[in-house]
Design a protein around this motif. Sequence first.
Motif, short mmCIF file in Angstrom:
data_model
loop_
_atom_site.label_atom_id
_atom_site.label_comp_id
_atom_site.label_asym_id
_atom_site.label_seq_id
_atom_site.Cartn_x
_atom_site.Cartn_y
_atom_site.Cartn_z
N UNK A 156 46.15 -41.85 -108.80
CA UNK A 156 46.54 -43.25 -108.85
C UNK A 156 45.70 -44.04 -107.85
N UNK A 157 44.95 -45.02 -108.32
CA UNK A 157 43.99 -45.74 -107.49
C UNK A 157 44.64 -46.64 -106.45
N UNK A 158 45.84 -47.09 -106.66
CA UNK A 158 46.46 -48.07 -105.76
C UNK A 158 47.03 -47.50 -104.48
N UNK A 159 46.91 -46.19 -104.26
CA UNK A 159 47.52 -45.60 -103.05
C UNK A 159 46.49 -45.07 -102.06
N UNK A 160 45.22 -45.41 -102.24
CA UNK A 160 44.17 -44.90 -101.34
C UNK A 160 44.43 -45.28 -99.88
N UNK A 161 44.77 -46.55 -99.65
CA UNK A 161 45.01 -47.00 -98.26
C UNK A 161 46.17 -46.25 -97.63
N UNK A 162 47.23 -46.03 -98.41
CA UNK A 162 48.39 -45.31 -97.89
C UNK A 162 48.03 -43.87 -97.55
N UNK A 163 47.31 -43.21 -98.45
CA UNK A 163 46.95 -41.81 -98.22
C UNK A 163 46.08 -41.66 -96.98
N UNK A 164 45.13 -42.60 -96.82
CA UNK A 164 44.27 -42.55 -95.63
C UNK A 164 45.08 -42.76 -94.35
N UNK A 165 46.05 -43.67 -94.41
CA UNK A 165 46.89 -43.95 -93.24
C UNK A 165 47.75 -42.73 -92.88
N UNK A 166 48.30 -42.06 -93.91
CA UNK A 166 49.12 -40.87 -93.65
C UNK A 166 48.26 -39.76 -93.04
N UNK A 179 54.04 -31.28 -87.46
CA UNK A 179 54.25 -32.61 -88.06
C UNK A 179 52.93 -33.16 -88.58
N UNK A 180 51.86 -33.02 -87.76
CA UNK A 180 50.55 -33.52 -88.16
C UNK A 180 50.04 -32.86 -89.44
N UNK A 181 50.16 -31.55 -89.51
CA UNK A 181 49.68 -30.83 -90.70
C UNK A 181 50.52 -31.16 -91.92
N UNK A 182 51.83 -31.31 -91.72
CA UNK A 182 52.71 -31.65 -92.84
C UNK A 182 52.36 -33.03 -93.40
N UNK A 183 52.07 -33.99 -92.53
CA UNK A 183 51.68 -35.32 -92.99
C UNK A 183 50.36 -35.28 -93.76
N UNK A 184 49.41 -34.52 -93.25
CA UNK A 184 48.12 -34.41 -93.94
C UNK A 184 48.26 -33.70 -95.28
N UNK A 185 49.13 -32.70 -95.33
CA UNK A 185 49.38 -32.01 -96.61
C UNK A 185 49.99 -32.98 -97.62
N UNK A 186 50.91 -33.81 -97.13
CA UNK A 186 51.53 -34.78 -98.03
C UNK A 186 50.49 -35.76 -98.57
N UNK A 187 49.58 -36.20 -97.70
CA UNK A 187 48.52 -37.12 -98.14
C UNK A 187 47.64 -36.46 -99.19
N UNK A 188 47.37 -35.17 -99.03
CA UNK A 188 46.56 -34.44 -100.01
C UNK A 188 47.27 -34.39 -101.37
N UNK A 189 48.57 -34.15 -101.34
CA UNK A 189 49.36 -34.12 -102.59
C UNK A 189 49.31 -35.48 -103.27
N UNK A 190 49.51 -36.54 -102.45
CA UNK A 190 49.48 -37.90 -103.01
C UNK A 190 48.12 -38.20 -103.66
#
Length: 595
Positions: free
Chosen positions: A454-464, A438-449
């Motif tokens: 898109x500059x407005x999703x930095x906080x979300x990507x860091x949180x994921x 689960x942890x690796x899948x979430x981090x992979x998703x953040x990398x894709x994002x």
Amino acid sequence: MATKARVMYDFAAEPGNNELTVNEGEIITITNPDVGGGWLEGRNIKGERGLVPTDYVEILPSDGKDQFSCGNSVADQAFLDSLSASTAQASSSAASNNHQVGSGSDPWSAWSASKSGNWESSEGWGAQPEGTGAQRNTNTPNNWDTAFGHPQAYQGPATGDDDDWDEDWDGPKSSSYFKDSESADAGGSQRGNSRASSSSMKIPLNKFPGFAKPGTEQYLLAKQLAKPKEKIPIIVGDYGPMWVYPTSTFDCVVADPRKGSKMYGLKSYIEYQLTPTNTNRSVNHRYKHFDWLYERLLVKFGSAIPIPSLPDKQVTGRFEEEFIKMRMERLQAWMTRMCRHPVISESEVFQQFLNFRDEKEWKTGKRKAEKDELAGVMIFSTMEPEAPDLDLVEIEQKCEAVGKFTKAMDDGVKELLTVGQEHWKRCTGPLPKEYQKIGKALQSLATVFSSSGYQGETDLNDAITEAGKTYEEIASLVAEQPKKDLHFLMECNHEYKGFLGCFPDIIGTHKGAIEKVKESDKLVATSKITPQDKQNMVKRVSTMSYALQAEMNHFHSNRIYDYNSVIRLYLEQQVQFYETIAEKLRQALSRFPVM
């Protein structure tokens, strides 16, 4: 012609210990067949020389051909030689003892061959007793005892004998009372050296005075019981018959394991420091000394008091830190149990083990203990119940109640051990991996994002990303948690499994005595025994019943204390575990922006 031998089991040499690594099927040349301590010296085809356990090899015929013949290993031949001698000794011992009971012969010999009061045959529980003897049953799937208490512990094979008696320790070499009987590891690739399946089967009883005559007749029909110096009083308390507890109690701290050597440095061993809390004076003992104490306690008290086995012996891996730690932990638990018992702790042999002052005093005490005649069923002759005699019906009811409870508890303990082992495996195997995924899948998703630009999703990507790391941390917490709580619950159950495994033999002894009393009317009618003999038998079986009840009261009081403590600890640690996980998840949640 040099003697050749075929290696029957793989053996990995301990570095720096002058041992030789050999593999199953390999042919070696024996250069010294009797190094001592259960070892021989051999040379492989490469010319390398070193020590190999004697029971790991099979001597080949003089022509050097491997015929896979049965019973020609060094260990087996030695056993057969000793068996021949002990059989002759047993025959003469039995013959002489037959003239010491009753009117010169066994009054039951005519008809009681089929009526032994055998607990094993009547109840089925004692067919393969555990604890007093083998604490393993390799036919059971996922057996807890293939390791040393839990899956995290050292997994090396419990093979051979890492502390055989050596000639330089105490005069004549002591006999080995246990023989290899079953494989210890789950894979079956190594030879096991389990403890005796039953004290009445594996120990050569003719070596011990108290067991010279089989059955309970020796005690029940003795014309006159000697007045022993040692007396074990039994009083009636609030919960029934009980042992008399000493005014002050003590424990024994097992610590400071140190590596020593013998045979001019050829062999090594671990020595432990024992410090009784009532004297604060330390003595040092090796594992073989503990094993000697166990055998003496088993022989002396085993008919009345459960004496659980020590942690198993080991050849390979015995100097590894994890194994030493686990062995010391279990020796500590075993000594604490013995110190808590009011009869064992006050016995002369136990006190001598802890309080000898020099080598001479130790040897004197050791020899005295080995000659103790108040052993086996004769231990009951030292017991003095301060209560009226019981009738046979009540005696039988008490015995049945003990048998029923200990059998049920044995089943419950084994079930918890099985469930606990399965849970341990999940916590250290599949479950952490699921959290990691689960942890690796979430981090992979953040990398894709992040790749979107898109500059407005930095906080979300860091949180994921942080949430993914949190799940990886949870995976580590899950894998480590059993060491903090389940370990202690499992160890407690493992100890009680050992205790409970002793009861089939104890109950069998009591049932055998009860059967003899039931048959006594026939013996009186045929003038085999006198009416006074029968009255003595009833009185003595009553004493045995009081001893059984006193032991059960001790057992129950310890059981209540132990399980209250260990389950409380387990639940407290589980609460802390889940609170830690919940706090980590809250922190991960707080990083997500509120929309």
